[in-house]
Motif scaffolding. Sequence first.
Motif, PDB file in Angstrom:
ATOM      1  N   ALA A   1     -50.909 -32.318  19.979  1.00 45.29           N
ATOM      2  CA  ALA A   1     -50.267 -31.332  20.758  1.00 45.29           C
ATOM      3  C   ALA A   1     -48.494 -31.869  20.579  1.00 45.29           C
ATOM      4  CB  ALA A   1     -50.390 -31.370  22.039  1.00 45.29           C
ATOM      5  N   MET A   2     -47.672 -30.946  19.931  1.00 47.74           N
ATOM      6  CA  MET A   2     -46.344 -31.200  20.085  1.00 47.74           C
ATOM      7  C   MET A   2     -45.649 -30.336  21.105  1.00 47.74           C
ATOM      8  SD  MET A   2     -43.659 -31.241  16.901  1.00 47.74           S
ATOM      9  CE  MET A   2     -41.772 -30.802  17.044  1.00 47.74           C
ATOM     10  N   ARG A   3     -44.753 -30.904  21.817  1.00 47.50           N
ATOM     11  CA  ARG A   3     -43.801 -30.135  22.755  1.00 47.50           C
ATOM     12  C   ARG A   3     -42.425 -30.130  22.157  1.00 47.50           C
ATOM     13  NH1 ARG A   3     -47.035 -27.224  25.956  1.00 47.50           N
ATOM     14  NH2 ARG A   3     -49.360 -28.303  26.135  1.00 47.50           N
ATOM     15  N   VAL A   4     -42.005 -28.899  22.099  1.00 46.41           N
ATOM     16  CA  VAL A   4     -40.952 -28.596  21.372  1.00 46.41           C
ATOM     17  C   VAL A   4     -39.525 -28.963  21.736  1.00 46.41           C
ATOM     18  CG1 VAL A   4     -39.562 -26.863  19.767  1.00 46.41           C
ATOM     19  CG2 VAL A   4     -42.169 -27.063  19.693  1.00 46.41           C
ATOM     20  N   VAL A   5     -39.240 -28.643  23.281  1.00 47.24           N
ATOM     21  CA  VAL A   5     -38.233 -28.606  23.842  1.00 47.24           C
ATOM     22  C   VAL A   5     -37.651 -29.922  24.152  1.00 47.24           C
ATOM     23  CG1 VAL A   5     -37.094 -28.107  25.923  1.00 47.24           C
ATOM     24  CG2 VAL A   5     -38.711 -26.629  24.949  1.00 47.24           C
ATOM     25  N   THR A   6     -36.492 -30.326  23.465  1.00 47.22           N
ATOM     26  CA  THR A   6     -36.021 -31.619  23.575  1.00 47.22           C
ATOM     27  C   THR A   6     -34.706 -31.600  24.228  1.00 47.22           C
ATOM     28  OG1 THR A   6     -34.984 -31.230  21.497  1.00 47.22           O
ATOM     29  CG2 THR A   6     -37.059 -32.522  21.569  1.00 47.22           C
ATOM     30  N   PRO A   7     -33.833 -32.508  24.598  1.00 48.22           N
ATOM     31  CA  PRO A   7     -32.289 -32.475  24.929  1.00 48.22           C
ATOM     32  C   PRO A   7     -31.529 -31.830  23.796  1.00 48.22           C
ATOM     33  CG  PRO A   7     -33.125 -34.506  25.699  1.00 48.22           C
ATOM     34  CD  PRO A   7     -34.326 -33.860  24.780  1.00 48.22           C
ATOM     35  N   GLU A   8     -31.889 -32.083  22.753  1.00 46.39           N
ATOM     36  CA  GLU A   8     -30.985 -31.507  21.729  1.00 46.39           C
ATOM     37  C   GLU A   8     -31.291 -30.057  21.457  1.00 46.39           C
ATOM     38  OE1 GLU A   8     -31.722 -35.848  20.944  1.00 46.39           O
ATOM     39  OE2 GLU A   8     -33.008 -34.285  21.377  1.00 46.39           O
ATOM     40  N   VAL A   9     -32.702 -29.444  21.810  1.00 52.63           N
ATOM     41  CA  VAL A   9     -32.717 -27.985  21.935  1.00 52.63           C
ATOM     42  C   VAL A   9     -31.951 -27.401  23.148  1.00 52.63           C
ATOM     43  CG1 VAL A   9     -34.285 -26.507  22.406  1.00 52.63           C
ATOM     44  CG2 VAL A   9     -35.005 -28.048  20.466  1.00 52.63           C
ATOM     45  N   LEU A  10     -31.725 -28.082  24.138  1.00 50.40           N
ATOM     46  CA  LEU A  10     -31.002 -27.451  25.180  1.00 50.40           C
ATOM     47  C   LEU A  10     -29.678 -27.440  24.836  1.00 50.40           C
ATOM     48  CD1 LEU A  10     -32.380 -29.202  28.350  1.00 50.40           C
ATOM     49  CD2 LEU A  10     -33.150 -27.102  27.221  1.00 50.40           C
ATOM     50  N   ARG A  11     -28.977 -28.394  24.035  1.00 47.41           N
ATOM     51  CA  ARG A  11     -27.675 -28.490  23.591  1.00 47.41           C
ATOM     52  C   ARG A  11     -27.397 -27.441  22.554  1.00 47.41           C
ATOM     53  NH1 ARG A  11     -28.114 -33.971  24.764  1.00 47.41           N
ATOM     54  NH2 ARG A  11     -28.850 -34.649  22.885  1.00 47.41           N
ATOM     55  N   PHE A  12     -28.407 -27.174  21.825  1.00 46.38           N
ATOM     56  CA  PHE A  12     -28.349 -26.128  20.693  1.00 46.38           C
ATOM     57  C   PHE A  12     -28.051 -24.712  21.319  1.00 46.38           C
ATOM     58  CE2 PHE A  12     -31.290 -23.236  18.990  1.00 46.38           C
ATOM     59  CZ  PHE A  12     -30.471 -22.591  17.716  1.00 46.38           C
ATOM     60  N   VAL A  13     -29.057 -24.350  22.213  1.00 49.58           N
ATOM     61  CA  VAL A  13     -29.146 -23.177  22.795  1.00 49.58           C
ATOM     62  C   VAL A  13     -27.784 -22.851  23.569  1.00 49.58           C
ATOM     63  CG1 VAL A  13     -31.656 -22.738  22.613  1.00 49.58           C
ATOM     64  CG2 VAL A  13     -30.497 -23.616  24.825  1.00 49.58           C
ATOM     65  N   GLU A  14     -27.379 -23.901  24.403  1.00 45.64           N
ATOM     66  CA  GLU A  14     -26.271 -23.751  24.903  1.00 45.64           C
ATOM     67  C   GLU A  14     -24.921 -23.479  24.282  1.00 45.64           C
ATOM     68  OE1 GLU A  14     -23.521 -26.502  28.249  1.00 45.64           O
ATOM     69  OE2 GLU A  14     -25.531 -27.039  27.737  1.00 45.64           O
ATOM     70  N   ALA A  15     -24.938 -24.338  22.959  1.00 40.92           N
ATOM     71  CA  ALA A  15     -23.696 -24.210  22.074  1.00 40.92           C
ATOM     72  C   ALA A  15     -23.541 -22.763  21.675  1.00 40.92           C
ATOM     73  CB  ALA A  15     -23.768 -25.202  20.972  1.00 40.92           C
ATOM     74  N   MET A  16     -24.933 -22.260  21.260  1.00 37.86           N
ATOM     75  CA  MET A  16     -25.105 -20.941  20.500  1.00 37.86           C
ATOM     76  C   MET A  16     -24.608 -19.898  21.371  1.00 37.86           C
ATOM     77  SD  MET A  16     -25.973 -21.319  17.466  1.00 37.86           S
ATOM     78  CE  MET A  16     -26.164 -19.813  16.962  1.00 37.86           C
ATOM     79  N   ASP A  17     -24.572 -20.081  22.652  1.00 39.10           N
ATOM     80  CA  ASP A  17     -24.085 -18.754  23.676  1.00 39.10           C
ATOM     81  C   ASP A  17     -22.724 -19.342  24.162  1.00 39.10           C
ATOM     82  OD1 ASP A  17     -26.000 -16.912  22.847  1.00 39.10           O
ATOM     83  OD2 ASP A  17     -27.395 -17.687  24.352  1.00 39.10           O
TER      84      ASP A  17
END
Length: 601
Positions: free
Chosen positions: A443-459
């Motif tokens: 089981a892999m959990r995809v959400v990482t701090p890097e994911v949060l920074r990525f989606v924040e940067a995109m918007d």
Amino acid sequence: MTSSQSTSSRTFGNEDHLPRVPLPSLDDSGRRFIEWCAPLLTPDELAETERALAAFLRPDGPGRRLHEALAEYDASPGVHSWLDTFWPYRYLGRRDRIALNANFFFLFRESGQGQVERAAGLIAAALNYKARLDDERVPPIVQRGRPLTMEQNKFLFSTTRIPGAVQDTVRSPYSDEWPGPSQARHIVVFFRGHMVRMDVIGPAGRPHTLDELAAGLGEIMKNDVPAAAPAGHLTTKARAEWAASREALLAADPGNAARLYDVETALFCVCLEDTAPRDDLDACDRLLHGDSGNRWFDKAVSFVVFADGTAGINVEHCELDGTTILSFVDALMGEPAEEHSRQSEARSQGAPAVDTIEFVLDDALRADVREAAASFARYAADTATTTVSFDDFGASDAKRLRMSPDAFVQLAYQLAHKRSKGFVGATYESIATRQYRRGRTEAMRVVTPEVLRFVEAMDDPGADAGTRRAAFRAAADKHVERAKACQAGQVPEQHLWELQLIQKRRGEELGVTEPMALFGSPGWVKMRDDYLSTSSAPSTNIRYFGFGSTSTQCIGVGYVLLPDRFNVYLSTPAAVADAMHAFADRLREAVAELRELLTTP
């Protein structure tokens, strides 16, 4: 395997030499668990979770005793993996429906054949595969020079899940009760709710020819009056309820035991539909749930062939993962049916024997069948689905952009979810671990701090393209790193979950009877409460892959990512269908936007 050991060419020849699934240390799993759940939590929720974990991990805490018991089990004679007990509890212990909730499907590529020709060809190809498997002539899959476990192939034929009041069991060959390959020579064909035993292998052990298989199917389809009370509906019930119905079925007539035996020992099922799907989405939906009277959802493998020759497969998940089925389907469709028939040494021996399997039902069972049918029809109607297709983007495009293809699409899912729902939610991805002895998935959990920074940067209107690209690549690199950790078995979820299950099974014996706060903590609950449940099936022989959602707010995401295209099947409860359709729209936009971001200097 060590470098001094050569890879065996026999199907199961490498099994005893494969490395064991590593058992992580308790402290490592605790540390990784906090890392995994933290991005989903508020500061207060994280602090509460850390306190619960500390209590679990203290020197005299429950975690130490449970982990010690697991390590002792892992070292016991005859145990192949510390997960040997976990898998039956995970799959056979679930008490809800498996139809739609657990079984998965593949929609095959088009062949241009009619219904009977395609069904006969699939039967012939499967019989050839079985003959090769019985003789261990199916080559082991080798990945990066290492052989993978082929153990799951033992469950492709004559395997059926049997409902139980507390936990299900499996009737299968290669078991103590049924040593060696299946000697069954029949399949079960469904048409308009009728169940028909058809002998596809003759008395001398040779398959029937393609023409004879087609003739047998044609004979079955002459009975076009729908069955009055198809027993297949019962397999859609919650497991304990189906177990009770099965007992009632056995008690209703002495002959019903032999009829069940015919179904449960059949090599596989072939479900012939009497109509053609309207489009790909309709085909996918009907492969996922379809006419439940024309299915036996407990059967490991059921080929479904529609009136226009469109075809696919519905798979019971307890012993089979998608990677095994992909290899199976690729083998079936890799050569013409005539070649499979020739290789299997099929011989002309007259029309196959066909015999209708007609259960004797009393009034209570007939009412039970009707209610099961109506209940499942309502359940299927309460499931919303859609497809998303990209004909101009695939894995090759991602690679040209110096990006992991899976990381690209997983981050597109995250961006689409954030834009459609306003937040990043827990996301599961299945990672294959077949390089280990009896390895299945992690089981892999995809959400990482890097994911949060990525989606924040995109918007973020203040972020320029360079900032967004950097955030995108950082999140992708972290995704690849975590996927590799999952492949290496150095991850926390299934380890901690098995410790929870050990307490349920052996808590009194081990002196661990008090409730453990860890498993009610915000981190454990939120990390495993999926908003997206994702899995991939890369094969040119597959158009779509899909499964049901896993919770009331979850979107099930089955995807086929090929070099030149990318197809996604989405499912979710109908009550939140609008969110799924918004996610689909945002996904189309996200893929185009991310592709443009990496393309532009």
